[in-house]
Design an enzyme around this catalytic site. Structure first.
Site, PDB file in Angstrom:
ATOM      1  N   HIS A  99       0.832  -1.207   0.000  1.00 16.72           N
ATOM      2  CA  HIS A  99       0.000   0.000   0.000  1.00 16.72           C
ATOM      3  C   HIS A  99       0.865   1.256   0.000  1.00 16.72           C
ATOM      4  O   HIS A  99       1.180   1.815   1.055  1.00 16.72           O
ATOM      5  CB  HIS A  99      -0.897  -0.038   1.250  1.00 16.72           C
ATOM      6  CG  HIS A  99      -2.021   0.938   1.219  1.00 16.72           C
ATOM      7  ND1 HIS A  99      -3.222   0.710   1.843  1.00 16.72           N
ATOM      8  CD2 HIS A  99      -2.133   2.166   0.661  1.00 16.72           C
ATOM      9  CE1 HIS A  99      -4.026   1.745   1.668  1.00 16.72           C
ATOM     10  NE2 HIS A  99      -3.380   2.655   0.958  1.00 16.72           N
ATOM     11  N   HIS A 109       1.334   5.157  -2.060  1.00 17.81           N
ATOM     12  CA  HIS A 109       0.790   6.151  -2.994  1.00 17.81           C
ATOM     13  C   HIS A 109       1.939   6.976  -3.544  1.00 17.81           C
ATOM     14  O   HIS A 109       2.242   8.048  -3.013  1.00 17.81           O
ATOM     15  CB  HIS A 109      -0.189   7.089  -2.283  1.00 17.81           C
ATOM     16  CG  HIS A 109      -1.397   6.419  -1.719  1.00 17.81           C
ATOM     17  ND1 HIS A 109      -2.570   6.285  -2.427  1.00 17.81           N
ATOM     18  CD2 HIS A 109      -1.635   5.857  -0.516  1.00 17.81           C
ATOM     19  CE1 HIS A 109      -3.477   5.666  -1.668  1.00 17.81           C
ATOM     20  NE2 HIS A 109      -2.929   5.395  -0.502  1.00 17.81           N
ATOM     21  N   ARG A 158       3.212   9.369  -6.478  1.00 21.62           N
ATOM     22  CA  ARG A 158       2.359  10.316  -7.229  1.00 21.62           C
ATOM     23  C   ARG A 158       2.790  10.383  -8.686  1.00 21.62           C
ATOM     24  O   ARG A 158       2.898  11.453  -9.273  1.00 21.62           O
ATOM     25  CB  ARG A 158       2.431  11.706  -6.581  1.00 21.62           C
ATOM     26  CG  ARG A 158       2.138  11.743  -5.074  1.00 21.62           C
ATOM     27  CD  ARG A 158       0.773  11.181  -4.712  1.00 21.62           C
ATOM     28  NE  ARG A 158       0.405  11.569  -3.336  1.00 21.62           N
ATOM     29  CZ  ARG A 158      -0.595  11.039  -2.660  1.00 21.62           C
ATOM     30  NH1 ARG A 158      -1.325  10.072  -3.192  1.00 21.62           N
ATOM     31  NH2 ARG A 158      -0.866  11.456  -1.437  1.00 21.62           N
ATOM     32  N   HIS A 168     -10.663   0.181   0.707  1.00 25.23           N
ATOM     33  CA  HIS A 168     -10.624   1.249   1.712  1.00 25.23           C
ATOM     34  C   HIS A 168     -11.980   1.170   2.395  1.00 25.23           C
ATOM     35  O   HIS A 168     -12.999   1.555   1.822  1.00 25.23           O
ATOM     36  CB  HIS A 168     -10.410   2.618   1.054  1.00 25.23           C
ATOM     37  CG  HIS A 168     -10.334   3.733   2.043  1.00 25.23           C
ATOM     38  ND1 HIS A 168      -9.199   4.485   2.245  1.00 25.23           N
ATOM     39  CD2 HIS A 168     -11.260   4.226   2.906  1.00 25.23           C
ATOM     40  CE1 HIS A 168      -9.416   5.381   3.192  1.00 25.23           C
ATOM     41  NE2 HIS A 168     -10.671   5.255   3.602  1.00 25.23           N
ATOM     42  N   HIS A 226      -5.480  -0.840   5.678  1.00 20.38           N
ATOM     43  CA  HIS A 226      -5.297  -0.064   6.931  1.00 20.38           C
ATOM     44  C   HIS A 226      -6.407  -0.230   7.961  1.00 20.38           C
ATOM     45  O   HIS A 226      -7.085   0.730   8.320  1.00 20.38           O
ATOM     46  CB  HIS A 226      -5.085   1.416   6.623  1.00 20.38           C
ATOM     47  CG  HIS A 226      -5.923   2.002   5.513  1.00 20.38           C
ATOM     48  ND1 HIS A 226      -7.281   1.834   5.442  1.00 20.38           N
ATOM     49  CD2 HIS A 226      -5.583   2.751   4.442  1.00 20.38           C
ATOM     50  CE1 HIS A 226      -7.738   2.456   4.378  1.00 20.38           C
ATOM     51  NE2 HIS A 226      -6.728   3.014   3.747  1.00 20.38           N
ATOM     52  N   ASP A 263       0.725   2.636   3.775  1.00 22.85           N
ATOM     53  CA  ASP A 263      -0.166   3.687   3.251  1.00 22.85           C
ATOM     54  C   ASP A 263       0.633   4.984   3.008  1.00 22.85           C
ATOM     55  O   ASP A 263       0.144   6.094   3.273  1.00 22.85           O
ATOM     56  CB  ASP A 263      -1.344   3.941   4.196  1.00 22.85           C
ATOM     57  CG  ASP A 263      -2.471   4.724   3.544  1.00 22.85           C
ATOM     58  OD1 ASP A 263      -2.438   4.929   2.313  1.00 22.85           O
ATOM     59  OD2 ASP A 263      -3.397   5.133   4.268  1.00 22.85           O
TER      60      ASP A 263
HETATM   61  C1  NCD Z   1      -4.139   8.641   0.840  1.00 29.78           C
HETATM   62  C2  NCD Z   1      -3.460   9.575  -0.165  1.00 29.78           C
HETATM   63  O1  NCD Z   1      -3.086  10.692   0.201  1.00 29.78           O
HETATM   64  O2  NCD Z   1      -3.297   9.161  -1.314  1.00 29.78           O
HETATM   65  N1  NCD Z   1      -4.377   9.318   2.058  1.00 29.78           N
HETATM   66  C3  NCD Z   1      -4.610   8.762   3.265  1.00 29.78           C
HETATM   67  O3  NCD Z   1      -4.975   9.485   4.203  1.00 29.78           O
HETATM   68  N2  NCD Z   1      -4.436   7.477   3.493  1.00 29.78           N
HETATM   69  C4  NCD Z   1      -5.399   8.127   0.234  1.00 29.78           C
HETATM   70  C5  NCD Z   1      -5.986   6.975   0.993  1.00 29.78           C
HETATM   71  O4  NCD Z   1      -5.561   5.829   0.799  1.00 29.78           O
HETATM   72  O5  NCD Z   1      -6.895   7.185   1.788  1.00 29.78           O
HETATM   73 ZN    ZN Z   2      -4.019   4.584   1.009  1.00 32.35          ZN
END
Ligand code: NCD
Ligand code: ZN
Length: 454
Positions: A86, A88, A90, A204, A256, A322
């Site tokens: 997991h 993110h 960009r 999610h 999460h 995450d």
């Molecule tokens: C994540 C993001 O910023 O991409 N943010 C978060 O609070 N976890 C998006 C997500 O998975 O909820």
């Molecule tokens: Zn996430």
């Protein structure tokens, strides 16, 4: 030509202490590399031993394996590279916040050798074009292996691409990127398609109807971020999923997991992951501001205790970061509602938990760091065993040090774990190639590959 000296680390050094001899059928010195240390074995034991690597794979385990080079890590712990299911990054959209180069460098410095990237990029990972573009970007820049979670668009067109992706991510509650899916009939279709394609679907799990019902609790005071996203929203989403997934045979994975209520509703057949921030911080930290705002929010000490015990007994199988690299400037706003949710964490995933290993036991913690391999069907990942990719990391458990922002490779340029004790890997290897050596990044020429179930 091979050398009999086992203590050498380089082929050249071998000339000084070893007599060259010819490789025979019995002598497996044709292997590229031998790694020794205290190994975390697939059956959960931690024992002194060694393994041989050839062509990027582990070929043999044992005390007497040999190869062209030997890396003897002595009493240090040698473990399979962690899998973070997991992150993110960009890329595409905001590579100045994180691209596959910076994000995977951070991963490697934290002992993570496979990352699974989320679809809430710009554009979202809904189409063949978007999937191929992300694959090309990652292939050019990543220094650890990577998988790609496909998003679910509102018509369900992306479902046809499931066999080409690693897995799918579905948002049942609104968060960064606006990929919300409200239609449970579409969720059901996704689960059926995923079962047919043998892909895991990650959710999610915050129910949007429940979030909507609590939305008026939200103000520009940070602590209301937690009260407006209560634990029952997680439980309701998981319950709705149990219903939607019924008899589809789909593999459902809860992202999460953060509450005792959510845990209590977790169907037996579901898997779940937990993030270090939900284990280590309670919701009072939200008083400190935006650096402790994420979705789902920080919870109560009772929730944290429930997460630790579920991690200990395996009801929560898996760790995940995450990793969400928002900028310090974005996180510094005093207006809670305009602060984006999410915290960086791919570099600290296992390092910040290792000092707490007694809470769950070291073997369980290490297993949770690789459990994503099983959950996502990555059959060559997550174990020091013959036939597996030689992805591994080396730790000196006796040398914790505080997390320092200056050592973080993420472009986020901050960490919520600043100052906490951590054990970072001394070495990280991807398919037999060094990416981190003595704590320093050396992986400029190492390229990660795309992974998916075979
Ligand atoms: C994540 C993001 O910023 O991409 N943010 C978060 O609070 N976890 C998006 C997500 O998975 O909820
Ligand atoms: Zn996430």
């Amino acid at each position: 030509m091979v050398f009999s000296c086992m203590r050498v680390t380089r082929r050249d050094a071998g000339r000084a202490c070893g007599t060259p001899k010819r490789a025979s059928g019995l002598d497996r010195a044709v292997n590229d590399l031998v790694v020794k240390g205290r190994l975390f074995l697939p059956d959960g034991r931690i024992e002194r031993g060694g393994f041989a690597v050839k062509g990027g794979r582990i070929v043999e385990l044992g005390a007497h394996v040999s190869g062209a080079r030997t890396a003897d890590h002595g009493e240090r712990l040698v473990v399979p590279g962690a899998i973070d299911p997991h992150v993110h990054f960009r890329d595409p959209g905001h590579p100045e916040k994180e691209d596959f180069g910076s994000g995977t460098r951070a991963a490697a410095l934290g002992g993570v050798t496979t990352v699974l990237d989320m679809p809430n990029t710009v554009p979202p990972t809904f189409t063949r074009e978007a999937l191929e573009d992300k694959l090309a970007r990652a292939s050019a820049k990543a220094c650890v292996d990577f998988g790609i979670h496909l998003g679910l668009d509102e018509k369900g067109d992306s479902l046809a691409l499931l066999p080409e992706a690693t897995s799918m991510k579905v948002y049942l509650g609104a968060t960064t990127g606006n990929l919300l899916v409200r239609d449970m009939a579409l969720v059901r279709r996704a689960l059926e398609a995923a079962a047919a394609a043998r892909r895991t679907v990650v959710f999610h799990a915050e129910s949007q109807a429940c979030l909507d019902a609590h939305a008026d609790l939200l103000t520009d005071e940070y602590p209301t971020h937690a009260t407006a996203r209560p634990d029952r929203c997680e439980a309701e989403a998981i319950e709705a999923l149990a219903h939607a997934a019924d008899a589809t045979g789909a593999r459902v994975h809860i992202a999460h997991l953060s509450t005792a209520a959510g845990l209590a509703t977790l169907a037996r057949s579901f898997t779940a992951e937990v993030c270090p921030h939900h284990l280590l911080f309670d919701r009072d930290r939200l008083r400190e501001g935006g650096r402790f705002k994420m979705n789902p929010p920080l919870r109560t000490p009772e929730d944290m205790q429930a997460l630790w015990s579920a991690l200990a007994d395996g009801r929560i199988a898996c760790l995940a970061s995450d990793h969400a690299p928002h900028t310090p400037h974005e996180k510094a706003t005093e207006r809670a509602r305009s602060c984006p949710a999410g915290v960086p964490g791919v570099q600290t995933l296992l390092p910040v938990l290792l000092p707490h290993r007694e809470r769950v036991g070291l073997p369980r913690l290490l297993d949770a760091s690789v459990a994503a391999a099983r959950i996502f069907g990555l059959s060559r990942k997550g174990a020091l065993a013959p036939g597996m990719d030689a992805d591994f990391a080396v730790y000196d458990l006796d040398a914790p040090r505080p997390v320092r922002t200056a050592e973080m490779a993420s472009r986020a340029g901050w960490t919520p774990f600043e100052g906490l004790a951590a054990v970072f890997p001394t070495h990280t290897y991807l398919r037999g190639a060094a990416v981190v050596e003595e704590g320093a990044f050396v992986g400029e020429n190492v390229r990660g590959r795309f992974v998916k179930p075979e």
